[in-house]
Design an enzyme around this catalytic site. Structure first.
Site, PDB file in Angstrom:
ATOM      1  N   ASP A 276       0.827  -1.222   0.000  1.00 23.07           N
ATOM      2  CA  ASP A 276       0.000   0.000   0.000  1.00 23.07           C
ATOM      3  C   ASP A 276       0.857   1.267   0.000  1.00 23.07           C
ATOM      4  OD1 ASP A 276      -2.214  -1.557   0.098  1.00 23.07           O
ATOM      5  OD2 ASP A 276      -2.582  -1.293   2.246  1.00 23.07           O
TER       6      ASP A 276
HETATM    7  P1  NDP Z   1       0.741  -3.947   3.094  1.00 27.72           P
HETATM    8  O1  NDP Z   1      -0.148  -4.556   4.118  1.00 27.72           O
HETATM    9  O2  NDP Z   1       0.152  -2.999   2.134  1.00 27.72           O
HETATM   10  O3  NDP Z   1       1.436  -5.095   2.223  1.00 27.72           O
HETATM   11  C1  NDP Z   1       2.258  -6.028   2.819  1.00 27.72           C
HETATM   12  C2  NDP Z   1       2.684  -7.008   1.757  1.00 27.72           C
HETATM   13  O4  NDP Z   1       3.623  -7.879   2.354  1.00 27.72           O
HETATM   14  C3  NDP Z   1       1.562  -7.861   1.242  1.00 27.72           C
HETATM   15  O5  NDP Z   1       1.128  -7.425  -0.019  1.00 27.72           O
HETATM   16  C4  NDP Z   1       2.145  -9.272   1.216  1.00 27.72           C
HETATM   17  O6  NDP Z   1       2.065  -9.799  -0.091  1.00 27.72           O
HETATM   18  C5  NDP Z   1       3.598  -9.067   1.617  1.00 27.72           C
HETATM   19  N1  NDP Z   1       4.092 -10.144   2.480  1.00 27.72           N
HETATM   20  C6  NDP Z   1       3.453 -10.763   3.479  1.00 27.72           C
HETATM   21  N2  NDP Z   1       4.219 -11.733   3.993  1.00 27.72           N
HETATM   22  C7  NDP Z   1       5.384 -11.716   3.308  1.00 27.72           C
HETATM   23  C8  NDP Z   1       6.569 -12.466   3.379  1.00 27.72           C
HETATM   24  N3  NDP Z   1       6.724 -13.473   4.261  1.00 27.72           N
HETATM   25  N4  NDP Z   1       7.570 -12.158   2.533  1.00 27.72           N
HETATM   26  C9  NDP Z   1       7.429 -11.163   1.621  1.00 27.72           C
HETATM   27  N5  NDP Z   1       6.316 -10.422   1.508  1.00 27.72           N
HETATM   28  C10 NDP Z   1       5.307 -10.697   2.350  1.00 27.72           C
HETATM   29  O7  NDP Z   1       1.944  -3.302   3.878  1.00 27.72           O
HETATM   30  P2  NDP Z   1       2.543  -1.828   3.845  1.00 27.72           P
HETATM   31  O8  NDP Z   1       3.573  -1.826   4.911  1.00 27.72           O
HETATM   32  O9  NDP Z   1       2.908  -1.436   2.471  1.00 27.72           O
HETATM   33  O10 NDP Z   1       1.331  -0.894   4.261  1.00 27.72           O
HETATM   34  C11 NDP Z   1       0.790  -0.894   5.557  1.00 27.72           C
HETATM   35  C12 NDP Z   1      -0.721  -0.939   5.490  1.00 27.72           C
HETATM   36  O11 NDP Z   1      -1.195  -1.284   6.783  1.00 27.72           O
HETATM   37  C13 NDP Z   1      -1.318   0.416   5.134  1.00 27.72           C
HETATM   38  O12 NDP Z   1      -2.500   0.225   4.396  1.00 27.72           O
HETATM   39  C14 NDP Z   1      -1.645   0.995   6.513  1.00 27.72           C
HETATM   40  O13 NDP Z   1      -2.693   1.925   6.473  1.00 27.72           O
HETATM   41  C15 NDP Z   1      -2.068  -0.256   7.254  1.00 27.72           C
HETATM   42  N6  NDP Z   1      -1.901  -0.203   8.694  1.00 27.72           N
HETATM   43  C16 NDP Z   1      -0.834   0.445   9.229  1.00 27.72           C
HETATM   44  C17 NDP Z   1      -0.692   0.522  10.586  1.00 27.72           C
HETATM   45  C18 NDP Z   1       0.448   1.309  11.149  1.00 27.72           C
HETATM   46  O14 NDP Z   1       0.280   1.875  12.212  1.00 27.72           O
HETATM   47  N7  NDP Z   1       1.593   1.307  10.494  1.00 27.72           N
HETATM   48  C19 NDP Z   1      -1.656  -0.146  11.503  1.00 27.72           C
HETATM   49  C20 NDP Z   1      -2.697  -0.889  10.831  1.00 27.72           C
HETATM   50  C21 NDP Z   1      -2.804  -0.888   9.466  1.00 27.72           C
HETATM   51  P3  NDP Z   1       2.093 -11.381  -0.324  1.00 27.72           P
HETATM   52  O15 NDP Z   1       0.987 -11.957   0.480  1.00 27.72           O
HETATM   53  O16 NDP Z   1       1.890 -11.502  -1.804  1.00 27.72           O
HETATM   54  O17 NDP Z   1       3.434 -11.863   0.103  1.00 27.72           O
END
Ligand code: NDP
Length: 479
Positions: free
Chosen positions: A405
Site C-alpha cells: 500500500d
Molecule cells: P501492506 O499490508 O500494504 O502489504 C504487505 C505485503 O507484504 C503484502 O502485499 C504481502 O504480499 C507481503 N508479504 C506478506 N508476507 C510476506 C513475506 N513473508 N515475505 C514477503 N512479503 C510478504 O503493507 P505496507 O507496509 O505497504 O502498508 C501498511 C498498510 O497497513 C497500510 O495500508 C496501513 O494503512 C495499514 N496499517 C498500518 C498501521 C500502522 O500503524 N503502520 C496499523 C494498521 C494498518 P504477499 O501476500 O503476496 O506476500
C-alpha cells in the site's frame, strides 16, 4: 488492614508522585528517538513502579498482600504477552491495552461513586468527573475490543455502514449524557432517596457509552484502523486523567494527560500520513476496496516481469545508489537482519544505500524503525517520506521488501477508495524497481498495485527472508 507505611506524612507521597511524573516526562522524551527509546521505556516503567508501589504501601486500600498478589498476577500476564505475542500482532495488543485502561477507569470511577454515596456524602465535582470517566472509559473499552478484533481478523474488518447511522450514535451519546446529568442532579434535589440509589444511573451511562463505543468503531474499515487505535489510545489517557480527578490522585492525572496528549498528537500525524481528516475517518465511509479490485489476474495479465536473486544481484552490481523500502511483509518474514546485511554489503562496496520509511508502513507507528533498529541498521540511513521522495528519480535500484500500500501509485490518482490521496513513496520513479513479495495479493487496503505491472518493475516472488538471504549469499560470492 492498616497500610505498611501508613504513618508517612502525605507530603512524602505527593513528592513521590511528583518524581514519578518527572520520570514519565523524561521517559516520553527519550521515546522520541529509536536509540534512546528502550531507556525511555525503562524510565517510564520505573516511574510507574514507584507510583504504584508507594500507593500500595502508604494508602490504606486493601490488604497489601492481596494487592501485591494482584500485581504479581498482572506482571506475569504482561511478561507472558511480551514473550509470546508476535511483533506483527502488536497493534491489536496495544488496542487491547488501551481498552483495559479505559475499562479500568470506568470501573474505578464507579467504585468511587458507590463508596462516596455509601457514606451519605455527595460532591458534585466528583460525580461529574466520574460520569465523564465512565463515558470515555466505556467507549474506549468496547471501541478498542472491536478495533483489536478487526485487526486480529476475528471480526470482519470491512466498513459496516447503514442508513441513520449518525442518528443512532447520537441517540446513545444523548442517553449517556442524560444518565450523567441525572446522576449529578438528582441526589442534590431529592434528599429523601438514599444516595446509593442513584448509582444505577452510572451503570446506565456506562451501558449507553459501551454501545456507542461499538457503534463508533464498527463502521471504520481496513486502512483507517491505525488512526482509530491511536485515537483510542488518547481516549484511554483521557479516561485515566478524569479518574485521577475523581480520586484526587495527581500521578494518575499526569500520566493520563501525557497519554491523552501524545495519543492525540499521534492521531494527527497518522491522519496527515494518510491524508485524512479525523471527521473523514469517523464519518466519511471510506475504507472499502471496490468489488472489482479483487480480480488481480485480469488486472496484471501479461504485464508482470519476474526476476530471480541472481538477476537482482547483477542489477545491484552496476548500481551507485540503492533505496530499500520495507513494509509489513518484512515484519512477517522477519527479514530485517538479512536486509541489514545486504545494506551493509552494498555500503562496503561504495554503493549509496538508504532506507525509505513510510509513516504507516507495517502495522503500527514506527514498526519499520523498530525492526531495523533491532537489526542494527544505522539510524542515519533511514529517510522519511518527504526526504526520500525527491531522490527516487536519481536512484538506480529500489528494493521494495514486503511493502505494498505504501508504494501504490494509484493513491496519487484515485478519486476514492481506501488509500486515495494517501501520500505514498514514489518508488516507480527509480530506474529499476525490485518488488519482493510472495504473490500478487493486495496489501492491507485490498487495492491492486499498478506498480507491479510497470515496465521498470521486476517482481522477486518468494518469502522476504529467504529471498534476501539468497541475495546476500550470491552478493558475497561475487564480491
Ligand atoms: P501492506 O499490508 O500494504 O502489504 C504487505 C505485503 O507484504 C503484502 O502485499 C504481502 O504480499 C507481503 N508479504 C506478506 N508476507 C510476506 C513475506 N513473508 N515475505 C514477503 N512479503 C510478504 O503493507 P505496507 O507496509 O505497504 O502498508 C501498511 C498498510 O497497513 C497500510 O495500508 C496501513 O494503512 C495499514 N496499517 C498500518 C498501521 C500502522 O500503524 N503502520 C496499523 C494498521 C494498518 P504477499 O501476500 O503476496 O506476500
Amino acid at each position: 488492614m492498616a497500610a505498611i507505611l501508613g504513618n508517612l506524612p502525605t507530603s512524602v507521597l505527593a513528592f513521590v508522585y511528583l518524581v514519578a511524573g518527572v520520570l514519565f516526562i523524561q521517559g516520553l522524551r527519550d521515546m522520541t528517538h529509536p536509540r534512546t527509546a528502550p531507556r525511555g521505556n525503562l524510565i517510564s516503567a520505573g516511574g510507574m513502579a514507584l507510583a504504584v508501589g508507594f500507593t500500595v504501601l502508604v494508602t490504606d486500600i486493601l490488604s497489601p498482600i492481596l494487592l501485591f498478589a494482584g500485581l504479581l498476577v498482572g506482571a506475569a500476564i504482561g511478561v507472558w504477552l511480551a514473550v509470546t505475542v508476535e511483533t506483527t500482532e502488536m497493534p491489536q495488543l496495544v488496542g487491547l491495552f488501551n481498552g483495559f485502561g479505559g475499562g479500568a477507569s470506568a470501573l474505578v470511577a464507579g467504585a468511587e461513586l458507590i463508596d462516596m454515596f455509601g457514606t451519605g456524602s455527595f460532591q458534585v465535582g466528583v460525580t461529574a468527573t466520574a460520569a465523564l470517566a465512565g463515558i470515555i472509559g466505556a467507549v474506549t473499552f468496547w471501541g478498542s475490543l472491536v478495533a483489536a478484533g478487526k485487526l486480529h481478523g476475528v471480526i470482519d474488518d470491512s466498513s459496516v455502514r447503514y442508513s441513520g447511522e449518525q442518528a443512532v450514535k447520537a441517540l446513545f451519546l444523548v442517553l449517556a449524557v442524560f444518565a450523567g446529568l441525572h446522576l449529578i442532579a438528582r441526589p442534590n434535589l431529592l434528599g429523601t432517596v438514599p444516595l446509593a440509589g442513584w448509582v444505577p444511573s452510572y451503570w446506565v451511562l456506562v451501558a449507553a457509552a459501551s454501545v456507542l463505543g461499538i457503534l463508533l468503531v464498527i463502521p471504520i474499515g481496513g486502512a483507517d484502523m491505525p488512526v482509530v487505535i491511536a485515537l483510542l489510545n488518547s481516549y484511554s489517557g483521557l479516561a485515566a486523567a478524569t479518574t485521577g480527578f475523581v480520586l484526587d490522585n495527581s500521578v494518575l492525572i499526569i500520566a493520563g494527560t501525557l497519554v491523552g496528549a501524545s495519543g492525540l498528537i499521534l492521531t494527527v500525524i497518522m491522519c496527515e500520513s494518510m491524508n485524512r481528516s479525523l471527521a473523514n475517518v469517523f464519518f466519511g465511509g471510506i475504507g472499502e476496496a471496490s468489488e472489482d479490485d479483487g480480480e488481480m489476474e485480469d488486472i496484471y495479465e501479461g504485464q508482470i516481469t519476474s526476476t530471480s536473486p541472481e538477476e537482482v544481484e547483477m542489477t545491484l552490481d552496476v548500481a551507485d545508489r540503492v533505496v530499500i523500502v520495507p513494509g509489513y511483509g518484512m515484519a512477517v518474514a522477519q527479514a530485517q537482519h538479512a536486509v541489514a546485511e545486504l545494506a551493509e554489503l552494498l555500503d562496503e562496496n561504495d554503493v549509496d544505500v538508504e532506507f525509505g520509511i513510510h509513516p504507516v508502513a507495517g502495522r503500527m507507528p514506527g514498526h519499520m524503525n523498530v525492526l531495523l533498529a533491532e537489526a542494527d541498521v544505522p539510524y542515519e540511513k533511514l529517510r522519511d517520506l518527504e526526504e526520500i521522495n525527491p531522490t527516487f528519480s536519481q536512484t538506480d535500484v529500489v528494493i521494495v521488501i514486503g511493502a505494498n500500500d505504501v508504494v501504490n501509485p494509484s493513491a496519487n490518482t484515485a478519486d476514492s477508495g481506501p488509500i486515495a490521496g494517501m501520500p505514498v513513496l514514489n518508488v516507480g520513479e527509480a530506474r529499476t524497481v525490485i518488488v519482493n513479495k510472495r504473490s500478487l495479493s493486495p496489501g492491507f487496503s485490498g487495492v491492486p498495485n499498478p506498480l507491479f505491472a510497470q515496465d521498470n518493475t521486476n517482481m522477486l516472488f518468494g518469502d522476504g527472508k529467504e529471498m534476501m538471504q539468497e541475495l546476500v549469499n550470491i552478493y558475497k560470492e561475487n564480491h
